[in-house]
Design an enzyme around this catalytic site. Structure first.
Site, PDB file in Angstrom:
ATOM      1  N   ASP A 174      18.375  57.510  17.412  1.00 15.52           N
ATOM      2  CA  ASP A 174      17.586  57.263  16.210  1.00 15.52           C
ATOM      3  C   ASP A 174      16.288  58.074  16.235  1.00 15.52           C
ATOM      4  O   ASP A 174      16.042  58.858  17.173  1.00 15.52           O
ATOM      5  CB  ASP A 174      17.313  55.748  16.119  1.00 15.52           C
ATOM      6  CG  ASP A 174      17.312  55.221  14.696  1.00 15.52           C
ATOM      7  OD1 ASP A 174      17.046  55.997  13.773  1.00 15.52           O
ATOM      8  OD2 ASP A 174      17.570  54.019  14.519  1.00 15.52           O
ATOM      9  N   ASP A 229      19.043  54.447   5.433  1.00 13.93           N
ATOM     10  CA  ASP A 229      20.037  53.413   5.755  1.00 13.93           C
ATOM     11  C   ASP A 229      20.788  52.930   4.514  1.00 13.93           C
ATOM     12  O   ASP A 229      20.191  52.718   3.457  1.00 13.93           O
ATOM     13  CB  ASP A 229      19.337  52.199   6.391  1.00 13.93           C
ATOM     14  CG  ASP A 229      18.850  52.505   7.795  1.00 13.93           C
ATOM     15  OD1 ASP A 229      18.974  53.660   8.240  1.00 13.93           O
ATOM     16  OD2 ASP A 229      18.332  51.571   8.435  1.00 13.93           O
TER      17      ASP A 229
HETATM   18  C1  GLA Z   1      17.331  52.771  11.895  1.00 12.08           C
HETATM   19  C2  GLA Z   1      18.747  53.316  11.743  1.00 12.08           C
HETATM   20  C3  GLA Z   1      19.693  52.169  11.517  1.00 12.08           C
HETATM   21  C4  GLA Z   1      19.622  51.170  12.659  1.00 12.08           C
HETATM   22  C5  GLA Z   1      18.185  50.697  12.861  1.00 12.08           C
HETATM   23  C6  GLA Z   1      18.027  49.894  14.134  1.00 12.08           C
HETATM   24  O1  GLA Z   1      16.894  52.206  10.720  1.00 12.08           O
HETATM   25  O2  GLA Z   1      18.788  54.245  10.692  1.00 12.08           O
HETATM   26  O3  GLA Z   1      21.010  52.649  11.336  1.00 12.08           O
HETATM   27  O4  GLA Z   1      20.111  51.771  13.824  1.00 12.08           O
HETATM   28  O5  GLA Z   1      17.292  51.805  12.936  1.00 12.08           O
HETATM   29  O6  GLA Z   1      16.697  49.478  14.336  1.00 12.08           O
END
Ligand code: GLA
Length: 671
Positions: A174, A229
């Site tokens: 990430d 997301d």
């Molecule tokens: C980010 C990523 C998500 C998830 C969260 C976890 O937002 O884009 O897909 O992994 O972190 O904290």
């Protein structure tokens, strides 16, 4: 290293192609530099088809359900329910698996409550089932969750070694708390650290498309997120789809665009919408990571995720991401070249009403031929067509076809298209007239053709012209008139109707096709000036939570908004929406004008960007450019004279739906 000059030439050629595609598609896409003609993939033979598996994030986030029991339960279900057999392999842990602090030796420590026996034990369990284990961390000092678990920046080699020792097969890396260190550097360091372990580990780059990884990460990771997301709603899925589609040229074996994990089964969309989500992700050769807790999943969720014919589209070894053939009025045609020369063709209806979507085999990329076989991948039936590929697609639905120039095409029954002319708007107790069509798309005749229209209990539906035909030859149509009457006193709202046709193929097999339709019972708009927020709507699509009357959009429950506020001015009346928003009102040809003061509501931080449009019978009557949170309200006036239906549409400004709280302040209708 590629010679810089060669690269420039590739850029120019592919750039022209991409521009042509975007014009045809008719949507704004991120300006993407062209991909190298033959991007180098990591030469490790991993992820030659898009990774398939599970990740807990979309269902549990950091909740208590996320633990070793869950992971083992998912692995069990992969085997028991045939998902392993369908190709699902990776069982992936997302954020929150670790303790907030490293141990005295600087090692990551699995949370003892969630994973009492550690990660190695979970990996062993998963491996024993012939499956693989994935893990997560961030290319920063801490991960993304609010608690902030340790990230791998500066610890890349130690953490990669730790993962490999545990038996990890996949890393999602990430982007939070990255300290402003260049993304290419951060992601390359972890790539090198993973390679140094000697263990084959699929490397998933998750920097949300911020640094255009499709331009530089083909030899860094096996997949890269292209957007922010996903969340479990129609607008989020749609917005991500539109951002990911133009990136088709960058995907290929070992290096995939990742439009984020699946929401299928999580409850925020209908099964029709989930089938579209799954169809579209497959046509885009997206990673298929199940995001629902399979221990609680319904039969229909398993039916969607386990559809092997759709999975085969995603997993095709040629590794092409499908591209847009046409897009207008919410009617999308997306075609994907397959290794066997066939094409997967998605007819996707973005709009809120059933629409005819049509293309032909040549446009989808197939060579000219007298006939083709057409496999419907959700109906699991094979037909033949003389070339036309067309269907009436339900609101938010997708018809997914696999079309081939097959010498044995004539052995299959002819494809028959069902259609309806005339809108399905009616007032109670007043007959509405409609015309249905049944058309033979095949290169062979359809015999003993009959058609039926059925409505809800108590409705009168009567054919006013013949509803059967002895034979239809190629391109021939049976047109049937219908009178449909909703009983007096039927409340305004949406009602289901079904159009069904039966016929016989040349070899005598009995075929049936049907389309679900939605009729709207309406009441005429009041004469004079009314606030739109006081009127009933025909339909309303909203990105987060419901559309709010006279308040802003609070994002979740009905009534959670605040006073409508744009640029410091508060409005007592209006509609509060969240992109993507689309509210339709019946105006019955009796109204002249819509006015509103529009803008991004002050309640969100500076990220919100939206554009407003007023449509009169699907034609744009007024609109704004992209408005930001910093701008004052803009006045919109639309001439809607004669329109039967108007729509208030809010798009995402081209950057995803995040923080897009859009106000239609003082929205008024004159009739
Ligand atoms: C980010 C990523 C998500 C998830 C969260 C976890 O937002 O884009 O897909 O992994 O972190 O904290």
């Amino acid at each position: 290293m590629r010679h810089p000059h060669t690269r420039t030439i590739h850029r120019r050629v592919a750039g022209a192609l991409a521009a042509g595609l975007l014009c045809a598609a008719g949507f704004a896409a991120p300006a993407a530099a062209a991909p190298p003609a033959d991007p180098p993939a990591p030469a490790d033979g991993l992820a030659l088809t898009p990774p398939m598996g599970f990740n807990n994030w979309n269902s549990t986030q950091c909740g208590a359900d996320f633990d070793a029991t869950m992971v083992q339960g998912i692995a069990d279900l992969f085997v028991e329910k045939g998902l392993k057999d369908a190709g699902y392999r990776y069982v992936n842990l997302d954020d929150c698996w670790a303790l907030p602090e490293r141990d005295a030796n600087g090692r990551l420590v699995p949370d003892p409550v969630r994973f009492p026996d550690g990660i190695k034990a979970v990996a062993d369990y998963v491996h024993a089932k012939g499956l693989k284990l994935g893990i997560y961390t961030s290319a920063g000092t801490k991960t993304c969750s609010n608690t902030g678990f340790p990230g791998a920046l500066g610890h890349e080699y130690d953490d990669a070694r730790q993962f490999a020792d545990w038996g990890v097969d996949y890393l999602k890396y990430d982007n939070c708390n990255n300290q402003g260190v260049d993304a290419r550097q951060r992601y390359r360091t972890m790539r090198d650290a993973l390679r140094a372990t000697g263990r084959p580990i699929v490397y998933s780059i998750c920097e949300w498309g911020e640094n255009k990884p499709w331009e530089w990460a083909a030899d860094v990771g096996h997949l890269w997120r292209t957007t922010g997301d996903i969340s479990d709603n129609w607008s989020s899925m749609l917005s991500i789809l539109k951002q990911n589609l133009p990136l088709a040229p960058y995907a290929g074996p070992g290096h995939w665009n990742d439009p984020d994990m699946l929401e299928v089964g999580n409850g925020g969309m209908t099964d029709t919408e989930y089938r579209s989500h799954f169809s579209l992700w497959s046509v885009m050769a997206a990673p298929l990571l199940i995001g629902t807790d399979l221990r609680k999943a319904s039969r229909s969720t398993y039916d969607i995720l386990g559809n092997k014919e759709v999975v085969a589209v995603d997993q095709d070894p040629l590794g092409r991401q499908g591209s847009v053939v046409s897009s207008a009025g919410g009617r999308w045609v997306i075609a994907k070249e397959m290794a066997d020369g066939s094409r997967a063709v998605a007819l996707f209806n973005e709009s809120g009403t059933a629409q005819r979507i049509a293309t032909d085999a040549r446009a989808a990329g197939l060579p000219g031929a007298r006939g083709y076989s057409v496999r419907d991948l959700w109906q699991h039936r094979t037909y033949n067509t003389a070339g036309t590929l067309a269907a009436t697609v339900p609101a938010h639905g997708t018809v997914l076809l696999r079309v081939a120039a097959d010498p044995r095409w004539a052995a299959h029954p002819p494809a028959v298209e069902l259609g309806l002319d005339g809108g399905l708007l009616l007032t109670a107790a007043t007959p509405a007239t409609l015309t249905s069509t049944v058309t033979d798309l095949g290169g062979t005749p359809a015999r003993q053709v009959s058609v039926a229209l059925t409505g809800p209990a108590g409705w009168r539906v009567r054919a006013t012209s013949p509803a059967s035909a002895a034979v239809l030859t190629t391109g021939g149509t049976l047109r049937t008139g219908w009178r449909v009457t909703a009983p007096a006193g039927t409340p305004p709202g949406s009602y289901g109707l079904t159009l069904r046709a039966g016929y016989r193929s040349p070899s005598g097999t009995a075929e049936t096709v049907q389309v679900p339709l939605t009729a709207s019972v309406v009441v005429p708009p009041p004469s004079g000036t009314s606030y739109l927020g006081d009127l009933p709507w025909l339909s309303a699509v909203n990105g987060w939570g419901p559309v709010e009357r006279d308040t802003s959009n609070g994002e979740s429950a009905a009534g959670d908004g605040r006073p409508l506020t744009i640029g410091g001015t508060v409005y007592a009346k209006g509609l509060g929406v969240h992109a993507l928003g689309d509210i339709a009102f019946y105006t019955g040809g009796a109204c002249e004008q819509v006015t509103a003061s529009v803008g991004v509501d002050d309640e969100k931080d500076a990220k919100g960007t939206v554009a407003f449009e007023i449509l009169a019978d699907d034609t744009k009557a007024a609109g704004t450019g992209v408005l930001t949170n910093a701008m004052p309200a803009q006045q919109l006036t639309a001439d809607i004279s004669g329109a039967q239906v108007i729509r208030l549409v809010v798009t995402d400004g081209g950057d995803g739906v995040d923080s897009d709280h859009a106000d239609w302040a003082n929205a008024r209708l004159n009739c």
